[in-house]
Design a protein around this motif. Structure first.
Motif, short mmCIF file in Angstrom:
data_model
loop_
_atom_site.label_atom_id
_atom_site.label_comp_id
_atom_site.label_asym_id
_atom_site.label_seq_id
_atom_site.Cartn_x
_atom_site.Cartn_y
_atom_site.Cartn_z
N ILE A 129 3.25 -46.99 -26.94
CA ILE A 129 1.81 -46.92 -26.68
C ILE A 129 1.02 -47.71 -27.72
CG2 ILE A 129 -0.19 -45.38 -26.63
CD1 ILE A 129 1.67 -43.24 -25.40
N MET A 130 1.35 -47.51 -29.01
CA MET A 130 0.53 -48.17 -30.04
C MET A 130 1.34 -48.84 -31.15
SD MET A 130 0.74 -46.01 -32.82
CE MET A 130 -0.74 -46.38 -33.79
N SER A 165 1.00 -43.76 -19.57
CA SER A 165 1.52 -43.56 -20.92
C SER A 165 1.82 -42.08 -21.12
CB SER A 165 0.49 -44.00 -21.95
OG SER A 165 0.18 -45.37 -21.77
N CYS A 193 5.73 -38.19 -30.39
CA CYS A 193 6.69 -38.88 -31.25
C CYS A 193 7.83 -37.91 -31.59
CB CYS A 193 6.02 -39.40 -32.51
SG CYS A 193 7.08 -40.39 -33.55
N TYR A 234 0.52 -36.03 -30.25
CA TYR A 234 0.78 -37.40 -30.73
C TYR A 234 1.86 -37.44 -31.81
CZ TYR A 234 -3.66 -38.84 -28.49
OH TYR A 234 -4.67 -39.10 -27.60
N ASP A 235 2.35 -36.25 -32.19
CA ASP A 235 3.37 -36.26 -33.26
C ASP A 235 4.63 -35.52 -32.81
OD1 ASP A 235 2.52 -33.63 -33.28
OD2 ASP A 235 1.89 -33.64 -35.37
N HIS A 250 -4.13 -45.30 -36.87
CA HIS A 250 -3.82 -43.87 -36.82
C HIS A 250 -2.37 -43.64 -36.41
CE1 HIS A 250 -7.91 -42.47 -37.55
NE2 HIS A 250 -8.27 -43.57 -36.91
N PHE A 251 -1.51 -43.51 -37.41
CA PHE A 251 -0.10 -43.23 -37.16
C PHE A 251 0.12 -41.73 -37.28
CE2 PHE A 251 -0.30 -47.60 -38.76
CZ PHE A 251 0.33 -48.26 -37.73
N CYS A 252 -0.32 -41.01 -36.27
CA CYS A 252 -0.28 -39.54 -36.31
C CYS A 252 1.08 -38.97 -36.73
CB CYS A 252 -0.70 -38.96 -34.98
SG CYS A 252 -2.42 -39.30 -34.57
N PRO A 253 2.21 -39.52 -36.26
CA PRO A 253 3.48 -38.89 -36.63
C PRO A 253 3.71 -38.84 -38.15
CG PRO A 253 3.82 -40.42 -34.82
CD PRO A 253 2.41 -40.62 -35.29
N THR A 254 3.04 -39.69 -38.92
CA THR A 254 3.27 -39.70 -40.37
C THR A 254 2.11 -39.07 -41.12
OG1 THR A 254 2.14 -41.79 -40.75
CG2 THR A 254 4.49 -41.89 -40.23
N SER A 272 -2.17 -34.36 -39.27
CA SER A 272 -1.78 -34.17 -37.87
C SER A 272 -1.66 -32.67 -37.55
CB SER A 272 -0.45 -34.88 -37.61
OG SER A 272 -0.23 -34.96 -36.22
N GLY A 273 -2.26 -32.27 -36.45
CA GLY A 273 -2.26 -30.86 -36.07
C GLY A 273 -3.51 -30.13 -36.54
N GLN A 301 -7.93 -36.18 -33.66
CA GLN A 301 -6.75 -35.98 -32.82
C GLN A 301 -6.98 -34.82 -31.85
OE1 GLN A 301 -3.32 -33.93 -34.48
NE2 GLN A 301 -2.12 -35.81 -34.26
N ALA A 353 -3.66 -42.98 -23.77
CA ALA A 353 -3.69 -44.23 -24.53
C ALA A 353 -5.10 -44.80 -24.44
CB ALA A 353 -2.70 -45.23 -23.94
N PHE A 370 -5.70 -52.47 -29.49
CA PHE A 370 -5.63 -52.05 -30.89
C PHE A 370 -5.97 -53.23 -31.80
CE2 PHE A 370 -3.05 -48.80 -28.91
CZ PHE A 370 -3.44 -47.67 -29.60
N LEU A 371 -6.78 -52.97 -32.81
CA LEU A 371 -7.21 -54.06 -33.70
C LEU A 371 -6.29 -54.22 -34.91
CD1 LEU A 371 -11.08 -53.49 -33.69
CD2 LEU A 371 -9.74 -55.09 -32.32
N PHE A 372 -5.57 -53.18 -35.29
CA PHE A 372 -4.73 -53.20 -36.49
C PHE A 372 -5.44 -53.84 -37.68
CE2 PHE A 372 -1.38 -53.18 -33.08
CZ PHE A 372 -0.92 -51.91 -33.35
N THR A 416 -6.63 -54.57 -41.47
CA THR A 416 -5.95 -54.37 -42.75
C THR A 416 -6.84 -53.50 -43.64
OG1 THR A 416 -4.98 -56.54 -42.50
CG2 THR A 416 -4.86 -55.57 -44.69
#
Ligand code: SF4
Ligand code: SF4
Ligand code: FES
Lengths: 183, 233
Positions: A89-90, A149, A153, A182-183, B97-101, B105-106, B111, B121, B126-128, B130
């Motif tokens: 997805i991202m 989607s 994860c 999302y996790d 936003h890398f929620c799994p890390t 999160s939660g 979120q 989605a 996504f702009l990514f 820096t």
């Protein structure tokens, strides 16, 4: 009985966690097998598409030229393409390199990293057979059209099940709050 | 005694004190209006626009709009919710936003809002961008990848004399939150935890502590954001 839906799956720049989560539907796998047939997929080790498929499940985003090639092949071969999991997805965890120049990543992995001991000749893999790394890790939707989607994860097995069931039967389904993550 | 007025939110008659903000009035009547930049007890800023409602036919932010007699408000409608979803999706593509890390999160409000609307989605690319992770302070780490520029930290985290620990610097797309160098020396562990709590996302993290709550027991694991408001009837 209605004809079985044909499903294909692949893992691009992913960790196979999403495929593992699919196996976590446990005994419901038996119900699934009644209504679907798997074509190209690491689950059955079929390496080539043998026919047009109804549903393609994509795990992982695109970090190299091979990922792009496979993803485009899936788009051509599947009527419905589903991005499964955060990486598809991202970009997911692999995309955490997106803020770092590619050369810096490679140097860290093969030359400068504190765990690099065996690379005495200081070589960086450059065999022409190897897929070329992309400048960034891209979500699948940046390369081809994605129809649906499934976040997570990896995505919760119940979420995968509910979505697959809806796609196969064509019936709308309620997603319980606690499986949508999302996790 | 304050004057009581009547407003109509999605057709429901609500009684509240004249001059109160629409957000507050709705909450007192058991109606949830989603928020992100708003923080209870701090003067509203109206910057994130998530709380936007249609008030007498015009789009207004509920956290900054005082109520008046006979107001007709649209809140939980398909049109308004679609717009709110678009705003949430913009936050996701504008940051990283890398929620799994993520430590938050939660427990993260951004979120949780995405969960509430079951956003699978974002519709935007996504702009990514820096962005920096600043680890130069002794008590906290600031991860700009996750900052939603709600200014809650600047507005809420102050010392006994009312001086802010945090400030904005630069402008436009380069704007970012900083912790004042001198104030950072005054920041103790409790203040760091307070700052972490005030931040709706995982942009401010107190050092020495993370991932204390097991998955399944975090704030938004089982119950959607706003369910505490919707309970009061
Ligand atoms: S701040 Fe919230 S939305 Fe962003 S990565 Fe962390 S948990 Fe996810
Ligand atoms: S650091 Fe947190 S509280 Fe401060 S502006 Fe950014 S998101 Fe808001
Ligand atoms: S909560 Fe009202 S504008 Fe952010």
């Amino acid at each position: 009985m209605a004809e079985k839906k044909i499903i294909a799956t692949t893992s691009l720049a992913g960790c196979f966690g999403c495929h593992m989560s699919l196996l976590d539907i446990d005994e419901r796998m038996l119900d699934l097998i009644e209504v679907v047939e798997f074509n190209k997929s690491p689950i059955n080790d079929i390496k080539k598409f043998t026919r047009k498929c109804d549903i393609g499940l994509i795990e992982g985003g695109c970090c190299n030229s091979e990922n792009v090639h496979v993803l485009k092949l899936f788009r051509e071969s599947c009527k419905i393409l589903v991005a499964v999991g955060e990486c598809a997805i991202m970009g997911g965890l692999p995309a955490m390199r997106n803020g770092i120049p590619l050369k810096e990543c490679i140097d860290e992995a093969y030359l400068n990293g504190i765990t690099v001991h065996a690379n005495v000749n200081k070589t960086v893999p450059n065999d022409p057979e190897l897929p070329v790394l992309l400048d960034k890790v891209y979500p699948c939707s940046a390369v081809v059209k994605i129809d649906y989607s499934i976040p997570g994860c990896p995505p919760h097995a119940d979420l995968l099940w509910a979505t697959l069931y809806a796609l196969v039967t064509g019936k709308e389904t309620e997603i319980p709050y606690e499986v949508f993550k999302y996790d | 005694m304050a004057e009581i007025v009547r407003v109509y939110i999605d057709g429901k008659e609500c009684l509240a004190q004249n001059g109160e903000y629409l957000l507050q009035a709705a909450r007192e009547n058991g109606i949830y209006i989603p928020t992100l930049c708003h923080y209870e007890g701090v003067k509203p800023k109206g910057s994130c626009r998530i709380c936007t409602c249609k008030v007498n036919g015009r789009l207004m932010t509920a956290c900054t709009t005082p109520i008046a007699e006979g107001m007709v408000v649209e809140n939980n409608t398909a049109e308004i919710n679609e717009m709110r979803k678009a705003i949430i999706e913009l936050f996701f593509v504008e940051g990283n936003h890398f929620c799994p890390t993520c430590e938050k999160s939660g427990d993260c409000e951004l979120q949780a809002l995405a969960y509430k609307y079951q956003i699978t989605a974002p519709r935007y690319p996504f702009l990514f961008p820096t962005k920096r992770v600043v680890a130069e302070y002794s008590r906290i780490i600031i991860d700009h990848n996750r900052c939603v520029l709600c200014k809650r930290c600047v507005r809420a985290i102050k010392d006994a004399e009312g001086r802010s620990f945090f400030a904005y610097r630069r402008r436009g797309q380069h704007i970012e939150v900083i912790l004042d160098k001198r104030m950072s020396e005054q920041m103790d562990y409790e203040k760091a935890l307070e700052a972490e709590k005030v931040c709706p996302v995982g942009a401010i993290m107190a050092r020495r502590i993370a991932f204390t709550t097991p998955v399944g027991h975090r704030k938004y694991d089982k119950k959607p954001i706003g369910s505490d408001v919707e309970k009061i009837k």
